[in-house]
Design an enzyme around this catalytic site. Structure first.
Site, PDB file in Angstrom:
ATOM      1  N   LYS A 114       0.848  -1.156   0.016  1.00  0.00           N
ATOM      2  CA  LYS A 114       0.012   0.048  -0.003  1.00  0.00           C
ATOM      3  C   LYS A 114       0.748   1.272   0.057  1.00  0.00           C
ATOM      4  O   LYS A 114       0.703   2.223  -0.624  1.00  0.00           O
ATOM      5  CB  LYS A 114      -0.824  -0.021   1.098  1.00  0.00           C
ATOM      6  CG  LYS A 114      -1.926  -0.952   1.209  1.00  0.00           C
ATOM      7  CD  LYS A 114      -3.088  -0.657   2.177  1.00  0.00           C
ATOM      8  CE  LYS A 114      -3.965  -1.660   2.369  1.00  0.00           C
ATOM      9  NZ  LYS A 114      -4.895  -1.729   3.536  1.00  0.00           N
ATOM     10  N   LYS A 169      -4.888 -11.066  -6.489  1.00  0.00           N
ATOM     11  CA  LYS A 169      -5.838 -10.880  -5.572  1.00  0.00           C
ATOM     12  C   LYS A 169      -7.061 -10.212  -6.023  1.00  0.00           C
ATOM     13  O   LYS A 169      -6.972  -9.047  -6.344  1.00  0.00           O
ATOM     14  CB  LYS A 169      -5.387 -10.662  -4.364  1.00  0.00           C
ATOM     15  CG  LYS A 169      -6.423 -11.123  -3.150  1.00  0.00           C
ATOM     16  CD  LYS A 169      -6.020 -10.479  -1.876  1.00  0.00           C
ATOM     17  CE  LYS A 169      -6.216  -8.827  -1.734  1.00  0.00           C
ATOM     18  NZ  LYS A 169      -6.080  -8.496  -0.501  1.00  0.00           N
ATOM     19  N   LYS A 171     -10.958  -4.436  -3.390  1.00  0.00           N
ATOM     20  CA  LYS A 171     -11.617  -3.309  -3.525  1.00  0.00           C
ATOM     21  C   LYS A 171     -10.880  -2.114  -4.147  1.00  0.00           C
ATOM     22  O   LYS A 171     -11.789  -1.179  -4.741  1.00  0.00           O
ATOM     23  CB  LYS A 171     -12.214  -2.809  -2.117  1.00  0.00           C
ATOM     24  CG  LYS A 171     -12.896  -3.708  -1.344  1.00  0.00           C
ATOM     25  CD  LYS A 171     -13.533  -3.148   0.010  1.00  0.00           C
ATOM     26  CE  LYS A 171     -13.564  -4.234   1.118  1.00  0.00           C
ATOM     27  NZ  LYS A 171     -12.546  -3.967   2.034  1.00  0.00           N
TER      28      LYS A 171
HETATM   29  P1  TYM Z   1     -10.404  -5.870   4.132  1.00  0.00           P
HETATM   30  O1  TYM Z   1     -11.548  -5.177   4.292  1.00  0.00           O
HETATM   31  O2  TYM Z   1      -9.354  -5.727   3.425  1.00  0.00           O
HETATM   32  O3  TYM Z   1     -10.927  -7.382   3.763  1.00  0.00           O
HETATM   33  C1  TYM Z   1     -11.998  -8.162   4.944  1.00  0.00           C
HETATM   34  C2  TYM Z   1     -11.922  -9.460   4.513  1.00  0.00           C
HETATM   35  O4  TYM Z   1     -12.000 -10.022   3.305  1.00  0.00           O
HETATM   36  C3  TYM Z   1     -10.961 -10.899   3.001  1.00  0.00           C
HETATM   37  N1  TYM Z   1     -10.436 -10.762   1.717  1.00  0.00           N
HETATM   38  C4  TYM Z   1     -10.471 -11.814   0.879  1.00  0.00           C
HETATM   39  N2  TYM Z   1     -10.780 -12.959   0.766  1.00  0.00           N
HETATM   40  C5  TYM Z   1     -10.527 -13.879  -0.036  1.00  0.00           C
HETATM   41  N3  TYM Z   1     -10.125 -13.463  -1.562  1.00  0.00           N
HETATM   42  C6  TYM Z   1      -9.896 -12.219  -1.543  1.00  0.00           C
HETATM   43  N4  TYM Z   1      -9.703 -11.795  -2.611  1.00  0.00           N
HETATM   44  C7  TYM Z   1     -10.105 -11.343  -0.618  1.00  0.00           C
HETATM   45  N5  TYM Z   1      -9.807  -9.794  -0.175  1.00  0.00           N
HETATM   46  C8  TYM Z   1     -10.073  -9.894   1.017  1.00  0.00           C
HETATM   47  C9  TYM Z   1      -9.592 -10.348   4.124  1.00  0.00           C
HETATM   48  O5  TYM Z   1      -8.632 -11.517   4.192  1.00  0.00           O
HETATM   49  C10 TYM Z   1     -10.492 -10.198   5.442  1.00  0.00           C
HETATM   50  O6  TYM Z   1     -10.804 -11.257   5.960  1.00  0.00           O
HETATM   51  N6  TYM Z   1      -7.325  -6.019   7.904  1.00  0.00           N
HETATM   52  C11 TYM Z   1      -8.635  -6.602   7.859  1.00  0.00           C
HETATM   53  C12 TYM Z   1      -9.577  -6.095   8.371  1.00  0.00           C
HETATM   54  C13 TYM Z   1      -9.559  -5.892   9.914  1.00  0.00           C
HETATM   55  C14 TYM Z   1      -9.833  -7.237  10.667  1.00  0.00           C
HETATM   56  C15 TYM Z   1      -9.637  -6.772  11.962  1.00  0.00           C
HETATM   57  C16 TYM Z   1      -9.995  -8.490  10.335  1.00  0.00           C
HETATM   58  C17 TYM Z   1      -9.592  -4.958  10.755  1.00  0.00           C
HETATM   59  N7  TYM Z   1      -9.254  -5.478  12.172  1.00  0.00           N
HETATM   60  C18 TYM Z   1      -9.640  -7.611  13.141  1.00  0.00           C
HETATM   61  C19 TYM Z   1     -10.104  -9.442  11.267  1.00  0.00           C
HETATM   62  C20 TYM Z   1      -9.911  -8.927  12.798  1.00  0.00           C
HETATM   63  C21 TYM Z   1      -8.950  -6.692   6.183  1.00  0.00           C
HETATM   64  O7  TYM Z   1      -8.407  -7.165   5.409  1.00  0.00           O
HETATM   65  O8  TYM Z   1     -10.102  -6.094   5.677  1.00  0.00           O
END
Ligand code: TYM
Length: 337
Positions: free
Chosen positions: A113, A200, A203
């Site tokens: 990022k 991957k 968003k």
């Molecule tokens: P975020 O919003 O980027 O992703 C949310 C969840 O979606 C999963 N994910 C995917 N899984 C499969 N294939 C993909 N292409 C894909 N893209 C995203 C991510 O692994 C995630 O589980 N840092 C975290 C947010 C967070 C969080 C936490 C999660 C903040 N605090 C505490 C668990 C516990 C995140 O990646 O958000």
């Protein structure tokens, strides 16, 4: 016997896509009866990169609505907005003071990022994983269901809890923070872009055609799948390193139809792309239809959603305050009278 605890969250940056659903949210739904579940919309994480304030508010509410629309039952689990619970920021500060900077500089997602931000990288972006650790550790979570990309962040949360808090500050060997386990499912934990089977689904990809969002209309889904990258081979197969797109689209197909991979393998072994794509399109549309219906209802009259979030905040506040006070006390902060 008390149930084990689960915590997870999604950032309200842009529209949630089928990767977020298949990799994370759908697993929360399956596990919510088995675990005492806490799921939050992590809006404080969303401001670690440049953002539009108006859109952030909208997306925060939309994301909470999607949790419920995807099947999170507010009677079974606690749904809340991260920034509504001050303890997240407060524990983050306490953890910041014991976490070595060089642990942070190793974080792959930070590096990826940061490259995109050039000279504008915020301190918050570097600190992102510590805030995530605070989210998890505040609720004494036993398990954290996430996609593959969050493995390193989970490892950091475990190390902070074990090496920087428990082993330094425990009294009489009684641990202060629970060391959480990541829960990463074999299938769906890394859904790939529709435009490139080697990167991957994300968003933040500027190309909207690279992902299917949970709120895409049937028409849009048709168009996106029609344009999805394919290859020149006939017959579809999993696990051929030369055919990442075939593996990805078959995985999505298996997951949205809830069919066994073995059955999909046979069904699609002698199928060309021309026949497969309409099947996949229909399967995705049908899987998303009930989610979209429920979502529209929740957003038409927001009173139910507001009540869910209010209840969630109350519960999350009670639980998180206990942990926060335990940490403050153990590291030597004087109790408030
Ligand atoms: P975020 O919003 O980027 O992703 C949310 C969840 O979606 C999963 N994910 C995917 N899984 C499969 N294939 C993909 N292409 C894909 N893209 C995203 C991510 O692994 C995630 O589980 N840092 C975290 C947010 C967070 C969080 C936490 C999660 C903040 N605090 C505490 C668990 C516990 C995140 O990646 O958000």
């Amino acid at each position: 016997m008390n149930k084990k605890r689960l915590l997870s969250g999604v950032q309200p940056t842009g529209e949630l896509h089928i990767g977020n659903w298949l990799g994370a949210i759908r697993n929360w739904v399956t596990l919510q009866n088995q675990y005492e579940s806490y799921v939050c919309v992590v809006d404080l994480h969303a401001i670690t990169v440049p953002h539009d304030p108006k859109k952030l508010k909208e997306n925060t509410l939309k994301t909470a609505a999607l949790y419920v629309a995807c099947g999170m039952d507010p009677n079974e689990c606690t749904i809340f907005i991260q920034s509504h619970i001050a303890a997240h920021s407060e524990l983050c500060w306490l953890l910041n003071c014991v976490t070595p900077i060089n642990w942070m500089e190793r974080m792959i997602q930070f590096k990826e990022k940061a490259v995109k931000q050039g000279n504008n990288v915020s301190l918050g972006l570097l600190d992102y994983p510590v805030l995530m650790a605070a989210d998890i550790l505040l609720y004494d979570a036993d398990v954290v269901p996430v996609g593959e990309d969050q493995k390193q962040h989970l490892e950091l949360a475990r190390n902070i809890a074990q090496q920087r808090i428990n082993s330094r500050f425990s009294i009489n060997n009684k641990s202060i923070l629970k060391v959480p386990e990541p829960l990463i499912m074999k299938d769906g934990s890394k859904i790939m872009s529709l435009c490139d089977g080697k990167s991957k689904m994300s968003k933040s990809d500027p190309n909207e055609g690279s992902r299917i969002t949970l709120l895409d209309s049937p028409d849009i889904i048709k168009k996106k799948i029609k344009r999805a990258k394919t290859d020149q081979y006939f017959g579809l197969e999993f696990n051929n390193p030369e055919r990442p797109e075939a593996h990805n689209l078959l995985t999505i197909y298996a997951m949205v139809t809830d069919k066994e991979k073995e059955n999909i393998k046979q069904e699609c072994a002698n199928m060309g792309w021309g026949k497969f794509k309409p099947l996949l399109t229909e399967a995705i549309i049908s899987a998303l239809e009930p989610i979209q219906e429920k979502y529209n209802l929740l957003m038409q009259d927001k009173s139910e959603l507001n009540q869910i979030l209010k209840n969630g905040t109350n519960k999350a506040e009670q639980v998180s305050t206990i942990t926060l006070n335990r940490v403050k006390n153990s590291i030597g902060l004087l109790n408030r009278i």
